[in-house]
Design an enzyme around this catalytic site. Structure first.
Site, PDB file in Angstrom:
ATOM      1  N   CYS A 296       0.842  -1.192  -0.016  1.00 44.92           N
ATOM      2  CA  CYS A 296       0.093   0.031   0.011  1.00 44.92           C
ATOM      3  C   CYS A 296       0.950   1.291  -0.073  1.00 44.92           C
ATOM      4  O   CYS A 296       1.488   1.718  -1.000  1.00 44.92           O
ATOM      5  CB  CYS A 296      -1.061   0.090   1.180  1.00 44.92           C
ATOM      6  SG  CYS A 296      -2.434   0.920   0.903  1.00 44.92           S
TER       7      CYS A 296
ATOM      8  N   HIS B 117      -3.583  -4.975   0.358  1.00 47.79           N
ATOM      9  CA  HIS B 117      -2.979  -5.482   1.513  1.00 47.79           C
ATOM     10  C   HIS B 117      -3.252  -7.317   1.582  1.00 47.79           C
ATOM     11  O   HIS B 117      -3.966  -7.661   2.171  1.00 47.79           O
ATOM     12  CB  HIS B 117      -3.692  -5.119   2.742  1.00 47.79           C
ATOM     13  CG  HIS B 117      -3.499  -3.546   3.153  1.00 47.79           C
ATOM     14  ND1 HIS B 117      -2.537  -3.041   4.154  1.00 47.79           N
ATOM     15  CD2 HIS B 117      -4.193  -2.792   2.450  1.00 47.79           C
ATOM     16  CE1 HIS B 117      -2.666  -1.790   3.854  1.00 47.79           C
ATOM     17  NE2 HIS B 117      -3.599  -1.559   3.111  1.00 47.79           N
TER      18      HIS B 117
ATOM     19  N   GLU C 133      -1.751  -9.093   3.304  1.00 47.23           N
ATOM     20  CA  GLU C 133      -1.411  -9.759   4.701  1.00 47.23           C
ATOM     21  C   GLU C 133      -2.592 -10.099   5.464  1.00 47.23           C
ATOM     22  O   GLU C 133      -2.919 -10.750   6.194  1.00 47.23           O
ATOM     23  CB  GLU C 133      -0.685  -8.954   5.691  1.00 47.23           C
ATOM     24  CG  GLU C 133      -1.224  -7.617   5.990  1.00 47.23           C
ATOM     25  CD  GLU C 133      -1.151  -6.093   5.101  1.00 47.23           C
ATOM     26  OE1 GLU C 133      -1.090  -6.635   3.827  1.00 47.23           O
ATOM     27  OE2 GLU C 133      -1.591  -5.093   5.305  1.00 47.23           O
TER      28      GLU C 133
HETATM   29  N1  GLN Z   1      -2.045   6.655   2.878  1.00 48.45           N
HETATM   30  C1  GLN Z   1      -2.247   5.900   1.787  1.00 48.45           C
HETATM   31  C2  GLN Z   1      -3.326   6.039   0.903  1.00 48.45           C
HETATM   32  O1  GLN Z   1      -4.389   6.403   1.493  1.00 48.45           O
HETATM   33  C3  GLN Z   1      -1.866   4.326   1.911  1.00 48.45           C
HETATM   34  C4  GLN Z   1      -2.885   3.707   2.766  1.00 48.45           C
HETATM   35  C5  GLN Z   1      -2.273   2.246   3.256  1.00 48.45           C
HETATM   36  O2  GLN Z   1      -0.971   2.307   3.146  1.00 48.45           O
HETATM   37  N2  GLN Z   1      -3.179   1.753   3.785  1.00 48.45           N
HETATM   38  O3  GLN Z   1      -3.578   5.833  -0.125  1.00 48.45           O
END
Ligand code: GLN
Length: 549
Positions: free
Chosen positions: A382, A508, A510
């Site tokens: 992410c 994600h 995970e």
């Molecule tokens: N802050 C970033 C976004 O909103 C990444 C979010 C995250 O890592 N879950 O896109």
């Protein structure tokens, strides 16, 4: 109709209610019963999505896009099932429902009160998953500790259900602590007695006591606890400290927690739980054949719970690779061009963690550059992928000060930008791109090698995305966007061919790793780290090198 098991906690927080609930559910599931678990949290936030990780650890996202308590992660990892929004309820959500109904005039002029309106709504939600014959047993973990003011309505709801449901359909398991006083060389039962008394004052009588302890409970102690807490001796279960949470189902099986629950709920004896896969996993976990060291770059590293699912995914992926994964936490705020080589020295792989906001960003970018230039296996999740995009833009495409508009809204090169549908959203709670979305993978890429298919689905939690205006430039400079969302063209996966392992994902992975189904990206990342480790030892040991030649 399903049967209901409620798990409450006494004496102190952090006794591991979630793990005990998940372990009991695992045993029942392994006996062929259809089980699910839900968590009721006493705080006023409608969900934990707006909570800082320092408050409650990681926010776990379900397939249907619910932002939930991290215990739901344990439930999924243990049971290998998907949970949903319905599996996590907070006081805030209960009140929100009741207040909305009141505004609609649904209470017909009545005074709306904690009892019966709030407790009725709690009960309705407690029973919800037991409808439709989907489950034989629904376990409900009540957050907080008995005696807290805010958990009272939940305890009252359990009291009412204990009275309303047929006796054999409702069971209360109370998790408590038996402290060992070193000076007296004695285990002390009084806190447990008090905690059970407190529950009795609220009208709930536990059927089973699970006792966390550092020392074994002998028969005498068990008898004493049973006598003063009004339960049968066999209903006093010892839960000794375990070396890993994945040991707990087996420890509970030895203590026959599942057997006593089934007896009390009048469930006919079934075959012994089949935990063969689980035991294979534990064996591999306990007796690894190799070891790798992974650097976890984040800004919440002081708090282990902030990256819970990532750490558990490493455990799953390590076990399948028969490799011990040692995770070294590296605080991104303290990484700079000058010290990066020293900070990342001795690593076999680098994971740049998800996150929000400005703090520690430049350190993450420096770390990505180091991994890219030094053939160190890199895995960005992410925000981690977004940092890889920024690093490549700045250093390989010459896009000076390229940035995400999250950190720099006036950047000349917004290579990471707010998603179109996010631009009009002002409210914070539950408004990100959340939950499972499909992703199409290009053949012949690392992602394809990892997943072995062109169609995957993974969970998301973000507002920003790769800015497709830059797509061609990046591709011309060597980046491969190996995974895209077919409908929106959003970039889901980026990789750099020629590097031993360099991959960033917008989602994600995970969140879907379980004991029985480790996340493929983690499995391959650990494999790449093993190869890196081998390369390192060859370089360190020229003798080995010449042997190889
Ligand atoms: N802050 C970033 C976004 O909103 C990444 C979010 C995250 O890592 N879950 O896109």
């Amino acid at each position: 109709m399903a049967k209901f098991i409620f798990v409450t906690g006494g004496v102190t927080s952090s006794l591991g209610k979630g793990i005990i609930a998940a372990s009991l559910a695992k045993l029942l599931q392994a006996r062929g019963l259809r089980c699910t678990i839900q968590k009721f949290d006493p705080y006023i936030n409608v969900d934990p999505g707006t909570l800082n990780p320092y408050e409650h650890g990681e926010c776990f996202v379900t397939e249907d896009g619910a932002e939930t308590d991290l215990d739901l992660g344990h439930y999924e990892r243990f049971l290998n099932i998907f949970t949903t929004q319905a599996n996590n309820v907070t006081t805030g959500r209960i009140y929100q429902t009741v207040i909305n109904k009141e505004r609609e005039g649904a209470y017909l002029g009545k005074t709306v009160q904690v009892i019966p309106h709030i407790t009725d709504e709690i009960k309705r939600r407690m029973l919800l998953l037991g409808k439709d014959d989907k489950y034989d047993v629904v376990l409900t973990e009540i957050g907080g500790t008995v005696g807290d003011i805010e958990s009272l309505p939940f305890i009252e709801a359990v009291r009412q259900l204990q009275w309303e449901l047929p006796e054999e359909d409702c069971l209360v398991v109370h998790l408590t602590l038996i402290p060992y006083l070193k000076a007296a060389k004695e285990l002390k039962t009084k806190p447990t007695q008090h905690s059970v008394k407190l529950m009795s004052e609220n009208g709930v009588h536990p059927d089973i006591l699970v006792c966390r302890t550092e020392e074994p409970l002998n028969h005498e102690i068990k008898r004493k606890i049973a006598q003063f807490c009004n339960v049968k001796v066999e209903a006093v279960i010892e839960a000794a400290d375990a070396s890993t949470i994945y040991e707990v189902p087996l420890a509970m099986m030895r203590e026959q927690l599942d057997v006593i629950c089934m007896k009390k709920m009048n469930i006919p004896p079934t075959k012994e739980p089949d935990l063969s896969k689980w035991k294979q996993f534990l064996d591999k976990l306990k007796y690894p054949k190799s070891k790798v060291t992974i650097g976890l770059i984040g800004k919440y590293i002081e708090l282990q719970d902030a990256y819970k699912s990532i750490l558990e995914s490493f455990i799953h992926a390590g076990a399948i690779n028969e490799c011990k994964v040692q995770v070294v936490n590296v605080h991104s705020e303290f990484i700079s061009d000058e010290n990066v080589a020293e900070k990342l020295d001795g690593l076999d792989g680098l994971l740049v963690a998800p996150g929000f906001g400005h703090r520690g960003i430049e350190g993450k970018i420096v770390a990505v550059k180091f991994a890219r230039e030094n053939n160190l296996p890199f895995f960005g999740i992410c925000l981690g992928m977004q940092m890889a995009v920024i690093e490549y833009g700045r250093n390989m495409l010459g896009l000076e000060n390229a940035h995400s508009t999250e950190m720099d809204s006036h950047t000349q090169h917004p290579v990471i930008n707010l998603m179109e549908e996010q631009k009009k959203i002002k409210a914070m709670g539950g408004t990100m791109r959340l939950g499972a979305y499909p992703c199409t993978i290009k053949k012949g890429t690392l992602a394809y090698e990892i997943y072995g298919t062109t169609q995957i689905s993974e969970r998301h939690r973000h507002r920003y995305e790769f800015n497709n205006d830059y797509l061609q430039q990046y591709e011309e400079a060597g980046v491969v966007f190996s995974g895209l969302n077919a409908d929106t063209r959003l970039v889901e996966i980026m990789e750099i061919p020629g590097h031993p392992f360099f991959i960033g994902v917008q989602y994600h992975p995970e969140l879907k790793s379980t004991v029985e189904n480790p996340a493929p990206l983690f499995v391959h990342f650990i494999n790449a780290a093993k190869r890196h480790n081998d390369r390192r030892s060859t370089i360190k040991n020229p003798l080995l090198q010449s042997e190889m030649i």
